[in-house]
Motif scaffolding. Sequence first.
Motif, short mmCIF file in Angstrom:
data_model
loop_
_atom_site.label_atom_id
_atom_site.label_comp_id
_atom_site.label_asym_id
_atom_site.label_seq_id
_atom_site.Cartn_x
_atom_site.Cartn_y
_atom_site.Cartn_z
N ASN A 219 9.23 21.43 20.17
CA ASN A 219 7.78 21.51 20.18
C ASN A 219 7.18 20.34 19.40
N LEU A 220 5.96 20.07 19.74
CA LEU A 220 5.18 19.11 18.94
C LEU A 220 4.36 19.88 17.91
N THR A 221 4.20 19.31 16.73
CA THR A 221 3.36 19.90 15.69
C THR A 221 2.19 18.96 15.43
N ASN A 222 1.10 19.56 14.96
CA ASN A 222 -0.07 18.72 14.69
C ASN A 222 0.18 17.72 13.56
N ILE A 223 0.96 18.13 12.56
CA ILE A 223 1.23 17.21 11.45
C ILE A 223 2.18 16.10 11.89
N GLY A 224 3.11 16.43 12.81
CA GLY A 224 4.01 15.41 13.33
C GLY A 224 3.26 14.38 14.16
N VAL A 225 2.35 14.86 15.01
CA VAL A 225 1.55 13.95 15.83
C VAL A 225 0.62 13.12 14.95
N PHE A 226 0.08 13.75 13.92
CA PHE A 226 -0.78 12.99 12.99
C PHE A 226 0.02 11.89 12.30
N ILE B 56 0.88 -1.17 0.00
CA ILE B 56 0.00 0.00 0.00
C ILE B 56 0.91 1.22 0.00
N LYS B 57 0.82 2.01 -1.03
CA LYS B 57 1.68 3.20 -1.16
C LYS B 57 0.83 4.33 -1.74
N ARG B 58 0.31 5.13 -0.85
CA ARG B 58 -0.58 6.20 -1.28
C ARG B 58 -0.43 7.37 -0.31
N ALA B 59 -0.67 8.58 -0.79
CA ALA B 59 -0.44 9.78 0.03
C ALA B 59 -1.70 10.60 0.20
N LEU B 60 -1.80 11.24 1.35
CA LEU B 60 -2.80 12.28 1.59
C LEU B 60 -2.11 13.64 1.40
N TYR B 61 -2.77 14.57 0.68
CA TYR B 61 -2.18 15.89 0.46
C TYR B 61 -2.84 16.87 1.44
N ILE B 62 -2.04 17.33 2.39
CA ILE B 62 -2.54 18.14 3.50
C ILE B 62 -2.23 19.61 3.25
N LYS B 63 -3.22 20.47 3.54
CA LYS B 63 -3.03 21.91 3.38
C LYS B 63 -1.89 22.40 4.29
N GLN B 64 -0.98 23.17 3.71
CA GLN B 64 0.16 23.66 4.49
C GLN B 64 -0.27 24.71 5.52
N GLU B 65 -1.31 25.46 5.23
CA GLU B 65 -1.73 26.54 6.13
C GLU B 65 -2.28 26.01 7.45
N GLY B 66 -2.60 24.74 7.50
CA GLY B 66 -3.13 24.17 8.73
C GLY B 66 -2.06 23.64 9.67
N VAL B 67 -0.80 23.60 9.24
CA VAL B 67 0.29 23.08 10.08
C VAL B 67 0.64 24.09 11.16
N LYS B 68 0.76 23.60 12.40
CA LYS B 68 1.04 24.54 13.51
C LYS B 68 1.73 23.80 14.66
N TYR B 69 2.31 24.61 15.61
CA TYR B 69 2.83 24.06 16.85
C TYR B 69 1.64 23.78 17.77
N LEU B 70 1.82 22.79 18.62
CA LEU B 70 0.77 22.44 19.57
C LEU B 70 1.05 23.06 20.93
N THR C 130 4.42 20.21 -2.12
CA THR C 130 4.09 20.49 -3.52
C THR C 130 3.09 21.63 -3.57
N THR C 131 2.73 22.03 -4.76
CA THR C 131 1.72 23.09 -4.91
C THR C 131 0.34 22.60 -4.48
N GLN C 132 0.18 21.30 -4.33
CA GLN C 132 -1.09 20.74 -3.86
C GLN C 132 -1.08 20.47 -2.36
N GLY C 133 -0.03 20.81 -1.67
CA GLY C 133 0.04 20.60 -0.24
C GLY C 133 1.21 19.71 0.15
N ILE C 134 1.15 19.21 1.38
CA ILE C 134 2.22 18.36 1.90
C ILE C 134 1.77 16.90 1.78
#
Length: 419
Positions: free
Chosen positions: A326-333, A268-282, A361-365
């Motif tokens: 710090n922990l980030t939400n994308i790291g914890v995810f 299984i090799k598939r990616a989710l493209y996550i909006k960069q603007e939502g990445v933050k420190y927790l 990428t231009t489509q996100g992370i």
Amino acid sequence: MDRFKHFIFDYLVSQGISENTSKYLNMLGLLLVLLIIISLVDFIIRKLIRTTFTKLAVKSKTNFDDLLITNKVPRNVAHIIPLLIALEFAPMVFSDFPNSDVVIEKILKVFSIVLTLWIVRSLLNTLKDYFKTLPRLKDKPIDSYIQVFMIFAWIGGVLSAIAIITNIPFIKFLTGMGAISAVVILVFKDTILGFVASIQVSINDMVRIGDWITFEKYGADGDVIEINLATVKVQNFDKTITTIPTYALISDSFKNWRGMTNSDGRRIKRALYIKQEGVKYLTDSDVEKLKNIQLITAYLETRQQDIKSYNASNNINKDFLINGRNLTNIGVFRKYIDSYLKHHSAINKDMMIMARQLAPTTQGIPMEIYAFSSDKRWENYEYIMSDIFDHLIASLPYFDLEIYELPTGSSFNSSLQMS
């Protein structure tokens, strides 16, 4: 014997019929008698051989004799004795017609070559069917080798027939063929390429019957159902058949999925493209909230303690979250995905399990999942993969993250209404 072959002739002449007419009628009478004898002998021998083979097939434990009957080997062999009778007595029938005798003899010899080819073909087809029943040979390109033997047999048969018809000794005739060998090679170019390719495919074990292959150039994506001298037939998953030249397996690139089939899991090799603007420190409150997610509770407690100890020992100013560790939400995810996959019952725990972040990428992370399902069957594999991504997509809001997607008309309408 001389009295018998002229018996009709003598009788007709004694009845006042001319010698010339009597000669033809004598030949026709003898020919009719010979044809009747040949037909009777052929019928009797065919019945005897077929009955004998049928009885042996019933008593035998192997299916080889059954395949001999199916491919008409006994029937073809039964024609040998009638043919020998014809060759022996045909000169007597046409003794008064020397020119016809020569022609008939050539026809019978040519027919004997054809009969030999029939027998050889029947035997080879029997061997082909038998080899396909053997577990270690059923996935080999047996058809290709049988076709090669038959091609050489037919070439030898045709050359022999021509040599008989033209009264040229076979060796001399074969020597003369060297002059047109270039033409022969040109005519049989695809056959020669296919033969060489079949040998290389077999020796290198590149493709077997039953393998799933993907050949983008020819639009093939499915199981190999036949490998012969000229073509490889692939039954695609939509049940269409794609025919590929055998030599293309050597000259072009294709994908064989046998390694996956023989392994312990399907990738299984598939990616989710996550909006960069939502990445933050927790913040601490964010971490406490995420501790309610059981799969990462222990991780967050341990990690939070380590981070606080480090920041405290290094006098980190935490008025600004960017300082220190710090922990980030994308790291914890990402850690949540890893833990989720390791606890998923359909994932093979003995093979690689990884959640990794790729270059933005231009489509996100891209957050890529790399793991192997225990069930390799296509339908179940797709269900497992869909189940995993259904869960992960639905879990994103808990980490204040969003999937990237291109804006639609409704998105612009919402923006206008808000403004």
